[in-house]
Scaffold this motif. Sequence first.
Motif, PDB file in Angstrom:
ATOM      1  N   LEU A   7       0.822  -1.201   0.000  1.00  9.60           N
ATOM      2  CA  LEU A   7       0.000   0.000   0.000  1.00  9.60           C
ATOM      3  C   LEU A   7       0.861   1.258   0.000  1.00  9.60           C
ATOM      4  O   LEU A   7       0.521   2.252  -0.614  1.00  9.60           O
ATOM      5  CB  LEU A   7      -0.946   0.004   1.194  1.00  9.60           C
ATOM      6  CG  LEU A   7      -1.936   1.146   1.234  1.00  9.60           C
ATOM      7  CD1 LEU A   7      -2.829   1.119  -0.002  1.00  9.60           C
ATOM      8  CD2 LEU A   7      -2.774   1.091   2.479  1.00  9.60           C
ATOM      9  N   LEU A  12      -2.619   6.951  -3.568  1.00  4.09           N
ATOM     10  CA  LEU A  12      -4.033   7.064  -3.250  1.00  4.09           C
ATOM     11  C   LEU A  12      -4.502   8.363  -3.875  1.00  4.09           C
ATOM     12  O   LEU A  12      -4.325   9.442  -3.323  1.00  4.09           O
ATOM     13  CB  LEU A  12      -4.242   7.008  -1.735  1.00  4.09           C
ATOM     14  CG  LEU A  12      -3.785   5.681  -1.120  1.00  4.09           C
ATOM     15  CD1 LEU A  12      -3.769   5.763   0.398  1.00  4.09           C
ATOM     16  CD2 LEU A  12      -4.642   4.531  -1.587  1.00  4.09           C
ATOM     17  N   ASP A  17     -10.411   6.967  -2.400  1.00  2.00           N
ATOM     18  CA  ASP A  17      -9.496   5.828  -2.432  1.00  2.00           C
ATOM     19  C   ASP A  17      -8.966   5.540  -1.028  1.00  2.00           C
ATOM     20  O   ASP A  17      -8.914   4.394  -0.591  1.00  2.00           O
ATOM     21  CB  ASP A  17      -8.293   6.093  -3.345  1.00  2.00           C
ATOM     22  CG  ASP A  17      -8.642   6.183  -4.815  1.00  2.00           C
ATOM     23  OD1 ASP A  17      -9.720   5.706  -5.219  1.00  2.00           O
ATOM     24  OD2 ASP A  17      -7.819   6.751  -5.566  1.00  2.00           O
ATOM     25  N   THR A  18      -8.567   6.597  -0.336  1.00  2.00           N
ATOM     26  CA  THR A  18      -8.020   6.447   1.003  1.00  2.00           C
ATOM     27  C   THR A  18      -9.094   5.934   1.957  1.00  2.00           C
ATOM     28  O   THR A  18      -8.841   5.039   2.774  1.00  2.00           O
ATOM     29  CB  THR A  18      -7.440   7.788   1.492  1.00  2.00           C
ATOM     30  OG1 THR A  18      -6.526   8.274   0.504  1.00  2.00           O
ATOM     31  CG2 THR A  18      -6.715   7.632   2.822  1.00  2.00           C
ATOM     32  N   GLN A  21      -9.655   2.231   1.564  1.00  2.00           N
ATOM     33  CA  GLN A  21      -8.595   1.461   2.223  1.00  2.00           C
ATOM     34  C   GLN A  21      -8.782   1.459   3.743  1.00  2.00           C
ATOM     35  O   GLN A  21      -8.538   0.456   4.413  1.00  2.00           O
ATOM     36  CB  GLN A  21      -7.219   2.040   1.868  1.00  2.00           C
ATOM     37  CG  GLN A  21      -6.840   1.875   0.416  1.00  2.00           C
ATOM     38  CD  GLN A  21      -6.684   0.426   0.010  1.00  2.00           C
ATOM     39  OE1 GLN A  21      -6.246  -0.416   0.798  1.00  2.00           O
ATOM     40  NE2 GLN A  21      -7.036   0.116  -1.224  1.00  2.00           N
ATOM     41  N   GLU A  24     -11.665  -1.025   4.487  1.00  3.07           N
ATOM     42  CA  GLU A  24     -11.250  -2.388   4.163  1.00  3.07           C
ATOM     43  C   GLU A  24     -10.225  -2.905   5.177  1.00  3.07           C
ATOM     44  O   GLU A  24     -10.269  -4.072   5.566  1.00  3.07           O
ATOM     45  CB  GLU A  24     -10.682  -2.458   2.748  1.00  3.07           C
ATOM     46  CG  GLU A  24     -11.743  -2.346   1.677  1.00  3.07           C
ATOM     47  CD  GLU A  24     -11.168  -2.280   0.269  1.00  3.07           C
ATOM     48  OE1 GLU A  24     -10.018  -2.743   0.056  1.00  3.07           O
ATOM     49  OE2 GLU A  24     -11.867  -1.770  -0.620  1.00  3.07           O
ATOM     50  N   SER A  25      -9.316  -2.037   5.607  1.00  4.59           N
ATOM     51  CA  SER A  25      -8.311  -2.478   6.583  1.00  4.59           C
ATOM     52  C   SER A  25      -8.969  -2.856   7.910  1.00  4.59           C
ATOM     53  O   SER A  25      -8.523  -3.779   8.588  1.00  4.59           O
ATOM     54  CB  SER A  25      -7.242  -1.409   6.793  1.00  4.59           C
ATOM     55  OG  SER A  25      -7.764  -0.284   7.467  1.00  4.59           O
ATOM     56  N   ARG A  33      -1.833  -2.105   6.619  1.00  9.52           N
ATOM     57  CA  ARG A  33      -2.619  -1.349   5.638  1.00  9.52           C
ATOM     58  C   ARG A  33      -3.233  -0.118   6.306  1.00  9.52           C
ATOM     59  O   ARG A  33      -3.229   0.968   5.744  1.00  9.52           O
ATOM     60  CB  ARG A  33      -3.701  -2.234   5.062  1.00  9.52           C
ATOM     61  CG  ARG A  33      -4.544  -1.588   3.998  1.00  9.52           C
ATOM     62  CD  ARG A  33      -5.707  -2.496   3.696  1.00  9.52           C
ATOM     63  NE  ARG A  33      -5.820  -2.761   2.287  1.00  9.52           N
ATOM     64  CZ  ARG A  33      -6.777  -3.509   1.771  1.00  9.52           C
ATOM     65  NH1 ARG A  33      -7.656  -4.105   2.546  1.00  9.52           N
ATOM     66  NH2 ARG A  33      -6.855  -3.694   0.487  1.00  9.52           N
ATOM     67  N   ILE A  37      -2.191   4.350   5.444  1.00  9.92           N
ATOM     68  CA  ILE A  37      -3.053   5.401   4.887  1.00  9.92           C
ATOM     69  C   ILE A  37      -2.937   6.720   5.634  1.00  9.92           C
ATOM     70  O   ILE A  37      -3.431   7.737   5.181  1.00  9.92           O
ATOM     71  CB  ILE A  37      -4.534   4.968   4.842  1.00  9.92           C
ATOM     72  CG1 ILE A  37      -5.064   4.796   6.255  1.00  9.92           C
ATOM     73  CG2 ILE A  37      -4.722   3.730   3.992  1.00  9.92           C
ATOM     74  CD1 ILE A  37      -6.549   4.972   6.358  1.00  9.92           C
TER      75      ILE A  37
END
Length: 149
Positions: A7, A12, A17-18, A21, A24-25, A33, A37
């Motif tokens: 990552l 990003l 997008d950030t 993530q 999802e993390s 991950r 970010i």
Amino acid sequence: MAQPKPLQALLLATPDDTEAQFYESQQQADIERMMAIWADDEEIACVHPQGPRLVGAHAIRAGFDEMYAHGGVDVRAVQVRRSVIGSCAVHQVLEQVRVATPEGPQTGYLIATNVYLKTPQGWRMFLHHASPGGQRELHEIGESPSTLH
């Protein structure tokens, strides 16, 4: 099969997008991950519901490590209001959290503010602040549009 890029190597390109993530993390309990970010700034901060303010990467990592001790968190953004001003983006988010209980799966809601900064590495999180919410937050309360005469 090619290995995915770490990552840290990904650009990003947008605050969305950030944010993707970030959520999802949490679902995957992926601490590396999660930490990738965040902006490289000593003033980054995170406030979990009813928790203290965590300032700096070390404190934020410890907070998520504790959260991930029992696995991922089934949390997702279900409503997002976005504002971008220059190199700063603010997302007002309604988060839906699902948890397993002895009585079966339960769903709850949190109200969060996510602040992102545009950096040379792409958009990075600067602040995440979540507070307890309720199902009533699914319907926003706001000012009625005014009409100029």
